[in-house]
Design a protein around this motif. Structure first.
Motif, short mmCIF file in Angstrom:
data_model
loop_
_atom_site.label_atom_id
_atom_site.label_comp_id
_atom_site.label_asym_id
_atom_site.label_seq_id
_atom_site.Cartn_x
_atom_site.Cartn_y
_atom_site.Cartn_z
N ILE A 141 22.95 27.46 -24.07
CA ILE A 141 21.51 27.65 -24.16
C ILE A 141 20.87 26.44 -23.49
CG2 ILE A 141 19.53 27.95 -25.68
CD1 ILE A 141 21.42 29.15 -27.77
N PHE A 142 20.00 26.73 -22.53
CA PHE A 142 19.44 25.69 -21.67
C PHE A 142 17.93 25.75 -21.64
CE2 PHE A 142 23.52 27.16 -20.21
CZ PHE A 142 24.23 25.99 -20.07
N ILE A 143 17.30 24.59 -21.50
CA ILE A 143 15.86 24.52 -21.30
C ILE A 143 15.61 23.84 -19.96
CG2 ILE A 143 15.62 22.36 -22.61
CD1 ILE A 143 12.81 23.59 -23.51
N VAL A 144 14.73 24.43 -19.18
CA VAL A 144 14.42 23.91 -17.84
C VAL A 144 13.50 22.69 -17.98
CG1 VAL A 144 13.30 24.43 -15.63
CG2 VAL A 144 14.71 26.18 -16.77
N THR A 145 13.90 21.59 -17.36
CA THR A 145 13.10 20.37 -17.38
C THR A 145 12.49 20.05 -16.02
OG1 THR A 145 15.10 19.08 -16.93
CG2 THR A 145 14.38 19.24 -19.24
N ASN A 146 13.03 20.64 -14.97
CA ASN A 146 12.59 20.30 -13.62
C ASN A 146 12.98 21.39 -12.64
OD1 ASN A 146 15.31 18.79 -14.29
ND2 ASN A 146 15.36 19.29 -12.11
N TYR A 147 12.39 21.32 -11.47
CA TYR A 147 12.83 22.15 -10.35
C TYR A 147 13.78 21.31 -9.51
CZ TYR A 147 9.13 25.29 -11.71
OH TYR A 147 8.32 26.14 -12.43
N THR A 148 14.61 21.94 -8.72
CA THR A 148 15.59 21.23 -7.89
C THR A 148 14.90 20.82 -6.59
OG1 THR A 148 16.39 23.35 -7.08
CG2 THR A 148 17.58 22.37 -8.92
N ASN A 149 14.04 19.82 -6.71
CA ASN A 149 13.29 19.35 -5.54
C ASN A 149 13.30 17.83 -5.50
OD1 ASN A 149 11.41 18.51 -7.47
ND2 ASN A 149 10.08 20.28 -7.16
N GLU A 150 12.50 17.26 -4.62
CA GLU A 150 12.52 15.80 -4.41
C GLU A 150 12.03 15.02 -5.62
OE1 GLU A 150 8.86 17.73 -3.07
OE2 GLU A 150 10.90 17.96 -2.33
N THR A 151 11.32 15.65 -6.56
CA THR A 151 10.88 14.95 -7.76
C THR A 151 11.70 15.35 -8.99
OG1 THR A 151 9.17 16.60 -8.24
CG2 THR A 151 8.51 14.70 -6.89
N ALA A 152 12.88 15.89 -8.77
CA ALA A 152 13.72 16.41 -9.87
C ALA A 152 13.95 15.35 -10.95
CB ALA A 152 15.05 16.91 -9.33
N HIS A 153 14.33 14.16 -10.56
CA HIS A 153 14.65 13.13 -11.55
C HIS A 153 13.40 12.68 -12.32
CE1 HIS A 153 16.93 10.06 -13.56
NE2 HIS A 153 16.07 9.14 -13.17
N GLU A 154 12.31 12.44 -11.62
CA GLU A 154 11.08 12.02 -12.27
C GLU A 154 10.59 13.10 -13.23
OE1 GLU A 154 11.48 11.97 -8.92
OE2 GLU A 154 11.61 9.81 -8.55
#
Length: 182
Positions: A141-154
């Motif tokens: 079970i997963f929750i999305v925290t970010n998109y896989t883009n240049e600001t993924a980590h932030e």
């Protein structure tokens, strides 16, 4: 048994297994050898390849291990790179891709959607591989925290605390865990 990655992603009701494919495989194998669980439920965060929004919660029992170079026909593998746990522990909404690397090129990573792969989580492929080896039903079970883009980590850092709280509440609402304080 409920498991999670570890480090920043720790829940008081889940056992941490390590971050990435290797740490999680080593620690989960050790756990299964000495105290084999009846089932494995991995919980954690994920990055979206574009079809799922921040704070969406997804259940899955399918994972892949496909690198970005595959999308450009720059690599191949003789190994099975998609695995599924045969069980009824979770809905099978999307394939979760796992790698020791976090995607940050959205124009390339969004192409994972063509293959039915909607999110990425570093550990889930190894969790399913170990579960298969030990014949243990497994799901995630997963929750999305970010998109896989240049600001993924932030974006991951910005959304992580709220995501952990929302995921915990989801597990309570689904009667997977029972907590009074979280």
């Amino acid at each position: 048994m409920i498991i999670c990655a570890g480090r920043e992603e720790v829940f008081n009701f889940a056992q941490p297994m390590g971050v990435g494919l290797i740490e999680s495989a080593i620690n989960l194998t050790r756990k299964c050898l000495f105290d084999k669980p009846d089932y494995l439920l991995f919980i954690g965060t994920a990055g979206s390849y574009g079809e799922h929004n921040i704070f969406d919660i997804l259940e899955s029992k399918r994972a892949s291990n496909i690198e970005l170079s595959f999308l450009n026909n720059d690599s191949y593998t003789p190994l099975d790179n998609v695995i599924e746990s045969e069980n009824n522990l979770a809905k099978n909404d999307t394939i979760v891709n796992s790698s020791n690397y976090i995607s940050s090129n959205f124009s390339l990573s969004k192409n994972f959607n063509v293959y039915g792969i909607g999110i990425e989580n570093m550990e889930f492929f190894s969790v399913l591989q170990i579960a298969k080896e030990f014949e243990i039903p497994a799901a995630g079970i997963f929750i999305v925290t970010n998109y896989t883009n240049e600001t993924a980590h932030e974006d991951f850092l910005k959304n992580h605390k709220e995501a952990m709280s929302k995921l915990t509440q989801y597990l309570i609402d689904k009667n997977i865990i029972k907590l009074t304080n979280h």
